[in-house]
Motif scaffolding. Structure first.
Motif, PDB file in Angstrom:
ATOM      1  N   PHE B  34      35.499   4.285  72.982  1.00 10.44           N
ATOM      2  CA  PHE B  34      34.597   4.215  71.852  1.00 10.44           C
ATOM      3  C   PHE B  34      35.143   5.062  70.704  1.00 10.44           C
ATOM      4  O   PHE B  34      35.733   6.116  70.933  1.00 10.44           O
ATOM      5  CB  PHE B  34      33.201   4.738  72.230  1.00 10.44           C
ATOM      6  CG  PHE B  34      32.563   4.026  73.382  1.00 10.44           C
ATOM      7  CD1 PHE B  34      32.822   4.421  74.691  1.00 10.44           C
ATOM      8  CD2 PHE B  34      31.706   2.969  73.171  1.00 10.44           C
ATOM      9  CE1 PHE B  34      32.242   3.775  75.765  1.00 10.44           C
ATOM     10  CE2 PHE B  34      31.115   2.312  74.247  1.00 10.44           C
ATOM     11  CZ  PHE B  34      31.383   2.714  75.546  1.00 10.44           C
ATOM     12  N   TYR B  36      33.920   7.008  67.229  1.00  8.98           N
ATOM     13  CA  TYR B  36      32.785   7.499  66.481  1.00  8.98           C
ATOM     14  C   TYR B  36      33.272   8.159  65.193  1.00  8.98           C
ATOM     15  O   TYR B  36      34.396   8.657  65.100  1.00  8.98           O
ATOM     16  CB  TYR B  36      32.015   8.550  67.288  1.00  8.98           C
ATOM     17  CG  TYR B  36      31.347   8.053  68.536  1.00  8.98           C
ATOM     18  CD1 TYR B  36      32.040   7.968  69.737  1.00  8.98           C
ATOM     19  CD2 TYR B  36      30.008   7.699  68.537  1.00  8.98           C
ATOM     20  CE1 TYR B  36      31.424   7.528  70.898  1.00  8.98           C
ATOM     21  CE2 TYR B  36      29.377   7.268  69.696  1.00  8.98           C
ATOM     22  CZ  TYR B  36      30.093   7.182  70.869  1.00  8.98           C
ATOM     23  OH  TYR B  36      29.471   6.752  72.017  1.00  8.98           O
ATOM     24  N   ILE B  93      36.002  10.811  66.241  1.00 11.04           N
ATOM     25  CA  ILE B  93      36.038  11.211  67.649  1.00 11.04           C
ATOM     26  C   ILE B  93      36.095   9.972  68.535  1.00 11.04           C
ATOM     27  O   ILE B  93      35.365   9.011  68.306  1.00 11.04           O
ATOM     28  CB  ILE B  93      34.791  12.025  68.048  1.00 11.04           C
ATOM     29  CG1 ILE B  93      34.575  13.208  67.105  1.00 11.04           C
ATOM     30  CG2 ILE B  93      34.911  12.531  69.478  1.00 11.04           C
ATOM     31  CD1 ILE B  93      33.314  14.004  67.416  1.00 11.04           C
ATOM     32  N   GLN B 108      30.836   8.993  79.352  1.00 16.07           N
ATOM     33  CA  GLN B 108      31.852   9.029  78.305  1.00 16.07           C
ATOM     34  C   GLN B 108      32.423  10.435  78.199  1.00 16.07           C
ATOM     35  O   GLN B 108      31.678  11.408  78.089  1.00 16.07           O
ATOM     36  CB  GLN B 108      31.247   8.609  76.967  1.00 16.07           C
ATOM     37  CG  GLN B 108      30.889   7.133  76.905  1.00 16.07           C
ATOM     38  CD  GLN B 108      30.413   6.711  75.531  1.00 16.07           C
ATOM     39  OE1 GLN B 108      30.862   7.244  74.510  1.00 16.07           O
ATOM     40  NE2 GLN B 108      29.504   5.743  75.500  1.00 16.07           N
ATOM     41  N   TYR B 109      33.737  10.480  78.214  1.00 14.08           N
ATOM     42  CA  TYR B 109      34.441  11.740  78.023  1.00 14.08           C
ATOM     43  C   TYR B 109      35.082  11.699  76.637  1.00 14.08           C
ATOM     44  O   TYR B 109      35.704  10.708  76.262  1.00 14.08           O
ATOM     45  CB  TYR B 109      35.492  11.941  79.107  1.00 14.08           C
ATOM     46  CG  TYR B 109      34.879  12.033  80.491  1.00 14.08           C
ATOM     47  CD1 TYR B 109      34.798  10.906  81.304  1.00 14.08           C
ATOM     48  CD2 TYR B 109      34.363  13.233  80.963  1.00 14.08           C
ATOM     49  CE1 TYR B 109      34.215  10.985  82.563  1.00 14.08           C
ATOM     50  CE2 TYR B 109      33.782  13.323  82.218  1.00 14.08           C
ATOM     51  CZ  TYR B 109      33.705  12.184  83.020  1.00 14.08           C
ATOM     52  OH  TYR B 109      33.120  12.268  84.248  1.00 14.08           O
ATOM     53  N   PHE B 110      34.929  12.800  75.917  1.00 13.76           N
ATOM     54  CA  PHE B 110      35.296  12.798  74.507  1.00 13.76           C
ATOM     55  C   PHE B 110      36.604  13.528  74.242  1.00 13.76           C
ATOM     56  O   PHE B 110      36.926  14.521  74.901  1.00 13.76           O
ATOM     57  CB  PHE B 110      34.184  13.449  73.678  1.00 13.76           C
ATOM     58  CG  PHE B 110      32.987  12.571  73.500  1.00 13.76           C
ATOM     59  CD1 PHE B 110      32.045  12.437  74.505  1.00 13.76           C
ATOM     60  CD2 PHE B 110      32.804  11.853  72.323  1.00 13.76           C
ATOM     61  CE1 PHE B 110      30.938  11.601  74.346  1.00 13.76           C
ATOM     62  CE2 PHE B 110      31.711  11.025  72.148  1.00 13.76           C
ATOM     63  CZ  PHE B 110      30.777  10.904  73.167  1.00 13.76           C
ATOM     64  N   GLY B 111      37.321  13.017  73.247  1.00 15.53           N
ATOM     65  CA  GLY B 111      38.461  13.726  72.728  1.00 15.53           C
ATOM     66  C   GLY B 111      37.997  14.860  71.827  1.00 15.53           C
ATOM     67  O   GLY B 111      36.811  15.015  71.550  1.00 15.53           O
ATOM     68  N   ALA B 112      38.951  15.644  71.349  1.00  9.74           N
ATOM     69  CA  ALA B 112      38.634  16.813  70.532  1.00  9.74           C
ATOM     70  C   ALA B 112      38.419  16.465  69.074  1.00  9.74           C
ATOM     71  O   ALA B 112      38.049  17.325  68.285  1.00  9.74           O
ATOM     72  CB  ALA B 112      39.734  17.856  70.665  1.00  9.74           C
ATOM     73  N   GLY B 113      38.659  15.199  68.713  1.00  4.93           N
ATOM     74  CA  GLY B 113      38.396  14.782  67.349  1.00  4.93           C
ATOM     75  C   GLY B 113      39.596  14.906  66.437  1.00  4.93           C
ATOM     76  O   GLY B 113      40.544  15.653  66.709  1.00  4.93           O
TER      77      GLY B 113
END
Lengths: 114, 119
Positions: B34, B36, B93, B108-113
């Motif tokens: 995803f 964002y 992100i 969902q696991y997120f990147g650091a942006g």
């Protein structure tokens, strides 16, 4: 329509005090519920999640949250806040079936004072 | 735990140039990623859902020709901001959902942006 409400934009607590961050959701199906934390300039880290079962869930860093279906709430709590907990906290809701995307609240910024 | 790497963390570019942002799942396979966008002091706005091997699904109001998404493998999705303009400046992100389905995997696991600044 799906929505997540975090009524508190900014909360300030003293270090060592207890904390509760509010989250209310509106969702047409049985939801998955999440709390994420974001430090400045960083991505989101998953604190905890609720899928099913015990409505009180434990997460990392000493956080817990309680799912209350009757109130459509999923409030985040911590008994004793540490200065390192200062960050932005996001509540999110997702579907147990079908679509995978999450709906996020607008976030609550936590300030911790010594 | 599941780790998502996002690169670059910060990019400054001139107006009219294109910028590519990479999102990698390092220790798991992600059929779905995803993208964002986050405005200052605002929540995350879902731009698009990227499925491996197929076209991305864009949210209403997001220009697909402006924000090109490619998800060529189970561990990599890219977002290209084409002909960037100052109004595209934002924090982007990515997140990744682990392959395999089921409730336990629906996280969902997120990147650091990536902080994009267009001059």
């Amino acid at each position: 329509a799906q929505s997540v409400t975090q009524p508190d934009i900014h909360i300030t607590v003293s270090e060592g005090a207890s904390l509760e961050l509010r989250c209310n959701y509106s969702y047409g199906a049985t939801p998955y519920l999440f709390w994420y934390v974001q430090s400045p300039g960083q991505g989101l880290q998953l604190l905890l999640k609720y899928f099913s079962g015990d409505t009180l869930v434990q997460g990392i860093k000493g956080f817990e949250a309680e799912f209350k279906r009757s109130q459509s709430s999923f409030n985040l709590r911590k008994p004793s806040v540490h200065w390192s907990d200062a960050a932005e906290y996001f509540c999110a809701v997702g579907s147990q079936t079908g679509a995978n995307n999450l709906f996020f609240g607008t976030g609550t910024r936590l300030t911790v004072i010594p | 735990g599941a780790v998502v790497s996002q690169h670059p963390s910060r990019v400054i570019c001139k107006s009219g140039t294109s910028v590519k942002i990479e999102c990698r799942s390092l220790d798991f396979q992600a059929t779905t990623m995803f993208w964002y966008r986050q405005f200052p002091k605002k929540s995350l706005m879902l731009m698009a859902t990227s499925n491996e091997g197929s076209k991305a699904t864009y949210e209403q109001g997001v220009e697909k020709d402006k924000f090109l998404i490619n998800h060529a493998s189970l561990t990599l999705s890219t977002l290209t901001v084409t002909s960037a303009h100052p109004e595209d400046s934002s924090f982007y992100i990515c997140s990744a959902r682990e392959f395999g389905g089921g409730a336990a995997k629906n996280i969902q696991y997120f990147g650091a942006g990536t902080r994009l600044s267009v001059l």
